[in-house]
Each structure stands twice: as C-alpha cells, then as structure tokens.
Design an enzyme around this catalytic site. Structure first.
Site, PDB file in Angstrom:
ATOM      1  N   CYS A  80       0.827  -1.026  -0.194  1.00 59.11           N
ATOM      2  CA  CYS A  80       0.254  -0.121  -0.412  1.00 59.11           C
ATOM      3  C   CYS A  80       0.593   1.170   0.686  1.00 59.11           C
ATOM      4  O   CYS A  80       0.614   2.108  -1.064  1.00 59.11           O
ATOM      5  CB  CYS A  80      -0.976   0.208   1.283  1.00 59.11           C
ATOM      6  N   HIS A 131      -2.729   0.978   7.576  1.00 61.15           N
ATOM      7  CA  HIS A 131      -2.929   0.529   5.794  1.00 61.15           C
ATOM      8  C   HIS A 131      -2.953   2.159   5.462  1.00 61.15           C
ATOM      9  O   HIS A 131      -3.532   2.842   5.822  1.00 61.15           O
ATOM     10  CB  HIS A 131      -4.146  -0.313   5.778  1.00 61.15           C
ATOM     11  N   HIS A 143      -6.678   1.992  -3.844  1.00 54.48           N
ATOM     12  CA  HIS A 143      -5.565   1.388  -2.412  1.00 54.48           C
ATOM     13  C   HIS A 143      -4.885  -0.198  -3.829  1.00 54.48           C
ATOM     14  O   HIS A 143      -5.383  -0.454  -4.467  1.00 54.48           O
ATOM     15  CB  HIS A 143      -5.400   1.258  -0.600  1.00 54.48           C
TER      16      HIS A 143
END
Length: 179
Positions: A80, A131, A143
C-alpha cells in the site's frame, strides 16, 4: 484519404512538442499530459481537482489487478505505501517516504468529511498494522489491498469504516515531500 489527412496532422502536431529541457528547468507532466517547464527551484505544481480525479482514474487503470506483495514496489507486486508513493510520484513529481508510518506524519490532519480527491487516508488494520490509500471522491478510495491487489474500495464498507484512522491533505503532503 481522410485517414491520411488525420495521420499527417497528428504527426505534424506531435512534432511541435519538445522533450528537451535546460539544466535550470524541471519538466512536469500534468494529468492531461501537458508539459510545463518551471525553474527547478520551484515547488511542484498541484493540478486542479478535475485533473487530479482524471489522473487518479488513469493510475487505477494502469495498476488495476496488480497483486499485493509486502515490500513490493512494482507491477509484479506492490504494497500500500509503495503504491501511494508511485502514484504521487507520477501525478505530483514528488518522492514520498516509503512507509505508511512515515507518510502519516506528512501534512495537516483533516476530518473525514473534509476529504478531497488525492488526500491520503490511513487505517489501523491490526495492533501494529497500518494501511494507506488515496481518496478518489464520492466515498471511494484507491489502494493496494492485501487480498485483491490494487482496487477501488468504499469508505463506508464496514471493514474500512471500523478501521478508519486519519487523513492528510494531499497539497500539504506534496509541499512537505518536495522540500
């Protein structure tokens, strides 16, 4: 005959663009692929909202389906934070820090209801896991998902809603990253 005219005009117009730049200038390619030459000491230009949305959609089309790989940083597998770094590098011509923990320290914290396209959004997905994604607008974000690779998700999905942590304004992230 008409096709030959269109091809000839395309070639002629393409010839008008130059890829050369002087030593004192930095070439910035905007989401509309317009080349802008600015002094290298200038900060990167921030595209307008519609250009940003278009650029993010183009990035998604380019990366869609790329698998998630922890520590990965290319199209064979990406995590990510590396994905966010690559997208911001392409759109804003800046180099963000490599990790989510470093990226979350950049820029001003903003409320969820203040999100604009390209703002960074962060989630606490475990005791120590974090994240990051990029807000697209209309409650969606882009993402690198651990389960499905590069995708678009909805912020109101119960998982993301429950794990939402904070967000950072893109323009400020870009300014800090360019220093």
């Amino acid at each position: 005959m008409r096709s030959i005219l269109i091809i000839t005009l395309s070639i002629a117009l393409t010839g008008c663009f130059s890829n050369s730049r002087s030593v004192n200038q930095l070439q910035i390619v905007t989401p509309k692929h317009t080349q802008i030459l600015v002094p290298s000491t200038a900060r990167p230009l921030v595209p307008q909202a519609t250009e940003i949305r278009l650029a993010l959609e183009q990035q998604y089309m380019s990366w869609a389906g790329t698998p998630y790989r922890l520590g990965g940083a290319d199209r064979s597998g990406i995590d990510c934070s590396a994905f966010v770094r690559e997208v911001f590098g392409d759109i804003y011509n800046v180099q963000l820090p490599r990790s989510t923990d470093e990226q979350v320290t950049l820029g001003k914290e903003i409320a969820r209801q203040e999100l604009k396209p390209s703002d960074l959004i962060f989630f606490k997905t475990g005791r120590t896991q974090r994240h990051v994604g990029i807000y697209l607008g209309e409650g969606k974000f882009l993402h690198a998902s651990t389960s499905r690779g590069v995708i678009i998700s909805k912020l109101d999905n119960p998982y993301w809603k429950r794990n939402y942590w904070t967000a950072r304004r893109a323009e400020e992230v870009v300014q800090l990253a360019s220093l």
